[in-house]
Write an enzyme that holds these catalytic residues in place. Structure first.
Site, PDB file in Angstrom:
ATOM      1  N   LEU A 133       4.253 -44.405  -5.625  1.00 58.83           N
ATOM      2  CA  LEU A 133       5.273 -44.931  -4.727  1.00 58.83           C
ATOM      3  C   LEU A 133       4.868 -44.732  -3.277  1.00 58.83           C
ATOM      4  CD1 LEU A 133       8.119 -46.107  -4.190  1.00 58.83           C
ATOM      5  CD2 LEU A 133       9.014 -43.767  -4.406  1.00 58.83           C
ATOM      6  N   PRO A 136       0.237 -44.183   2.833  1.00 55.86           N
ATOM      7  CA  PRO A 136      -0.108 -43.444   4.056  1.00 55.86           C
ATOM      8  C   PRO A 136       0.955 -43.549   5.150  1.00 55.86           C
ATOM      9  CG  PRO A 136      -2.040 -44.566   3.209  1.00 55.86           C
ATOM     10  CD  PRO A 136      -0.896 -45.021   2.370  1.00 55.86           C
ATOM     11  N   SER A 140       8.825 -40.632   3.227  1.00 55.40           N
ATOM     12  CA  SER A 140      10.273 -40.545   3.045  1.00 55.40           C
ATOM     13  C   SER A 140      10.933 -41.920   3.118  1.00 55.40           C
ATOM     14  CB  SER A 140      10.872 -39.616   4.107  1.00 55.40           C
ATOM     15  OG  SER A 140      10.404 -38.292   3.939  1.00 55.40           O
ATOM     16  N   TRP A 164      -0.950 -39.568  -1.723  1.00 57.52           N
ATOM     17  CA  TRP A 164      -0.341 -38.365  -2.281  1.00 57.52           C
ATOM     18  C   TRP A 164      -0.055 -38.508  -3.774  1.00 57.52           C
ATOM     19  CZ3 TRP A 164      -1.497 -35.185   1.293  1.00 57.52           C
ATOM     20  CH2 TRP A 164      -1.368 -35.544   2.651  1.00 57.52           C
ATOM     21  N   ILE A 165      -1.006 -39.097  -4.485  1.00 58.05           N
ATOM     22  CA  ILE A 165      -0.807 -39.379  -5.897  1.00 58.05           C
ATOM     23  C   ILE A 165      -1.337 -38.224  -6.744  1.00 58.05           C
ATOM     24  CG2 ILE A 165      -1.241 -41.001  -7.763  1.00 58.05           C
ATOM     25  CD1 ILE A 165       0.461 -42.051  -5.355  1.00 58.05           C
ATOM     26  N   ARG A 275       3.620   1.122  -8.966  1.00 56.83           N
ATOM     27  CA  ARG A 275       3.154   1.606  -7.664  1.00 56.83           C
ATOM     28  C   ARG A 275       3.963   2.839  -7.244  1.00 56.83           C
ATOM     29  NH1 ARG A 275      -0.903   2.062  -3.922  1.00 56.83           N
ATOM     30  NH2 ARG A 275      -0.138   1.738  -1.788  1.00 56.83           N
ATOM     31  N   GLN A 343       5.830  -9.533  -0.215  1.00 58.76           N
ATOM     32  CA  GLN A 343       6.295  -8.370   0.546  1.00 58.76           C
ATOM     33  C   GLN A 343       6.392  -7.129  -0.343  1.00 58.76           C
ATOM     34  OE1 GLN A 343       6.651  -8.753   3.783  1.00 58.76           O
ATOM     35  NE2 GLN A 343       7.214  -6.640   4.249  1.00 58.76           N
ATOM     36  N   GLU A 370       8.324 -35.370  -4.157  1.00 55.15           N
ATOM     37  CA  GLU A 370       9.436 -36.132  -4.742  1.00 55.15           C
ATOM     38  C   GLU A 370      10.695 -36.091  -3.886  1.00 55.15           C
ATOM     39  OE1 GLU A 370       9.962 -35.969  -8.978  1.00 55.15           O
ATOM     40  OE2 GLU A 370       7.849 -35.537  -9.283  1.00 55.15           O
ATOM     41  N   THR A 372      11.328 -34.780   0.298  1.00 55.77           N
ATOM     42  CA  THR A 372      11.395 -33.496   0.991  1.00 55.77           C
ATOM     43  C   THR A 372      12.814 -32.934   0.905  1.00 55.77           C
ATOM     44  OG1 THR A 372      12.045 -34.445   3.115  1.00 55.77           O
ATOM     45  CG2 THR A 372       9.669 -34.312   2.654  1.00 55.77           C
TER      46      THR A 372
END
Length: 390
Positions: A133, A136, A140, A164-165, A275, A343, A370, A372
Site C-alpha cells: 500500500l 515513497p 499516512s 516499506w514493504i 542480580r 533500566q 500499519e 502510525t
C-alpha cells in the site's frame, strides 16, 4: 542471558482444539524460534525455513476458512498465537501477521473462483505474502498513492514503486493497491501479483535500527502485466479493501506488541531475582518492584484490549475503533515496557549480551507500522466526534 519462550500466561481459549494449538505454538517457539533469535537477528537473517514449518503446521492461515486451507480459528485465538510467536522472536510474529494481512483482500473480497484458485497455496502451501500500500511519497496519506494500473484488453499493466514493504524481495505473492481512476480513494483497485512477475524487482533492503532479520524493501513495478482475473473486488474498491485489511492487521500488531513486552518483562523479572546488590536481590527493592508492577499492568491491559476488539470482530460487529485503540495502547505499552526492562538491567541492559536492548529497538517500529500511532489517534477521534471540518 539468551532469548527464551515467554512464561506461560493464562489464556482465554474457547475449545480444547485451541488449547492444543497454543501448546503446539509454544513448543515450536521454545525449540525452533527462541534459541536462535538473537544470533539470526544480529546477522540480519530471515528464517524462511521457520515459515515453511509454520505453514506445514497449519499456522499461516488460522483465521481463514478450512475449505480454502485455513484453520477456522476465531480471531481471538489467532491473535494469542501471534503473541506467543512474537514473544519468541518479533520477526516471526510480525511475519505471520503481515502474511495474514496479505491474504485478507482475496479471502474477503475475491470471487469464489479466485479463492479456490489461489487461497489454498497462500494459506497452506508454504507461500509468503507481502502487502503493498505505502509508497515513497504516500505513507499516512495512503489515498494519494501513484502506482498506476492501466487496462489493456484482458490485462492490466502496473507501473510505480511501493515502499516499506515487509518481505519485499522474498514474497511469493503481493497484494497491491494501484490507481486505476482519478485522484483520491475512489480511484484505487486491488490486485494479486505473483512475486516472480516479469517487471517486478526489489531494491536493497532498508538498513533499520531493529527488526534486522525481517527484510523491508521498495518494490518496483516496471510494466508488470497481470490478467484481469487477478483483480480483487471491483474497480475503485481497492481503498475500502485496504482499510478493511488494516483494521484486522492492527490487531495483529497489537498482539505482537504484547508478546514483545511480555518477553521483556520475563527477562526483567528473571534478572531482578538473580542480580544481587547491597547483600540481597534487587527484586527486594521497592522502587524496582513498583516498576515491574507497572510493566505487568500495561501488558495485561493491552492484552485485554486486543482480545476485546477480537471478540467484536468474531461476533461480526464493528471493531475499527477498538482496533485503533488496541494498536495505539499496546505498541505504546511495548515501548515503555521494553525501555523499563533496559533500566532494570542497568548497564547490562544496554549491551547486546542481553536481548532487552533489541526488544527496545524493535518496539519503536511497532509504533510506526500499519498506521502510525498519531494516525490511530485520528481514527479514534473520528469515531468519537466525526471527521475534521474542511
Amino acid at each position: 542471558m539468551p532469548d527464551r519462550a515467554p512464561q506461560t500466561v493464562e489464556r482465554r481459549l474457547p475449545t480444547e482444539e485451541a488449547r492444543e494449538l497454543l501448546a503446539l505454538v509454544r513448543d515450536i517457539a521454545e525449540r525452533e524460534i527462541a534459541p536462535r533469535a538473537a544470533e539470526e537477528e544480529d546477522a540480519g537473517r530471515f528464517p524462511r525455513e521457520l515459515f515453511s514449518l509454520l505453514s506445514s503446521s497449519g499456522l499461516l492461515g488460522l483465521p481463514y476458512a478450512s475449505e480454502y486451507g485455513g484453520g477456522d480459528q476465531p480471531y481471538a485465538v489467532y491473535l494469542q498465537v501471534l503473541e506467543e510467536l512474537a514473544a519468541a522472536r518479533l520477526t516471526v510474529g510480525l511475519g505471520v501477521s503481515v502474511h495474514t494481512l496479505s491474504c485478507h483482500a482475496l479471502a474477503g473480497f475475491g470471487t469464489e473462483e479466485q479463492r479456490a484458485a489461489h487461497l489454498p497455496a497462500m494459506l497452506g502451501g508454504g507461500l509468503l505474502g507481502a502487502y503493498c500500500l505505502s509508497e515513497p511519497a504516500s505513507g499516512s496519506d495512503a489515498a494519494s498513492l501513484r502506482t498506476k494500473a492501466v487496462r489493456e484488453g484482458d490485462e492490466w499493466m502496473l507501473t510505480g514503486t511501493k515502499a516499506w514493504i515487509t518481505h519485499g524481495g522474498i514474497a511469493d505473492f503481493c497484494t497491491v493497491m494501484a490507481r486505476t481512476g482519478g485522484e483520491g480513494p475512489k480511484g484505487i483497485t486491488a490486485f494479486l501479483v505473483p512475486g516472480d512477475a516479469e517487471g517486478l524487482s526489489a531494491a536493497a533492503p532498508e538498513r533499520k535500527m531493529g527488526m534486522k532479520g525481517s527484510p523491508t524493501a521498495q518494490l518496483h513495478f516496471d510494466g508488470v502485466r497481470i490478467p484481469d482475473a487477478r483483480r480483487i473486488g471491483e474497480e475503485g474498491q481497492g481503498f475500502a479493501v485496504a482499510l478493511s485489511a488494516l483494521d484486522s492487521g492492527r490487531l495483529g500488531i497489537a498482539a505482537c506488541a504484547v508478546g514483545l513486552a511480555q518477553a521483556a518483562l520475563d527477562q526483567a523479572v528473571e534478572y531482578a531475582r538473580e542480580r544481587r546488590q547491597f547483600g540481597r536481590p534487587i527484586a527486594d527493592f521497592q522502587g524496582l518492584r513498583f516498576l515491574l508492577a507497572d510493566m505487568a499492568t500495561r501488558i495485561e491491559a493491552g492484552r485485554a484490549l486486543y482480545l476485546e476488539a477480537a471478540r467484536l470482530r468474531d461476533e461480526g460487529r464493528p471493531f475499527g475503533r477498538q482496533a485503533a485503540m488496541a494498536k495505539l495502547f499496546c505498541t505504546d505499552a511495548a515501548m515503555q515496557v521494553t525501555t523499563d526492562a533496559v533500566q532494570v538491567l542497568g548497564g547490562y541492559g544496554y549491551t547486546a549480551d542481553f536481548p532487552v536492548e533489541r526488544y527496545m529497538r524493535e518496539a519503536k517500529m511497532l509504533q510506526i507500522v500499519e498506521g502510525t500511532n498519531q494516525i490511530q489517534r485520528m481514527v479514534i477521534a473520528r469515531h468519537l466526534v466525526g471527521p475534521e471540518s474542511r
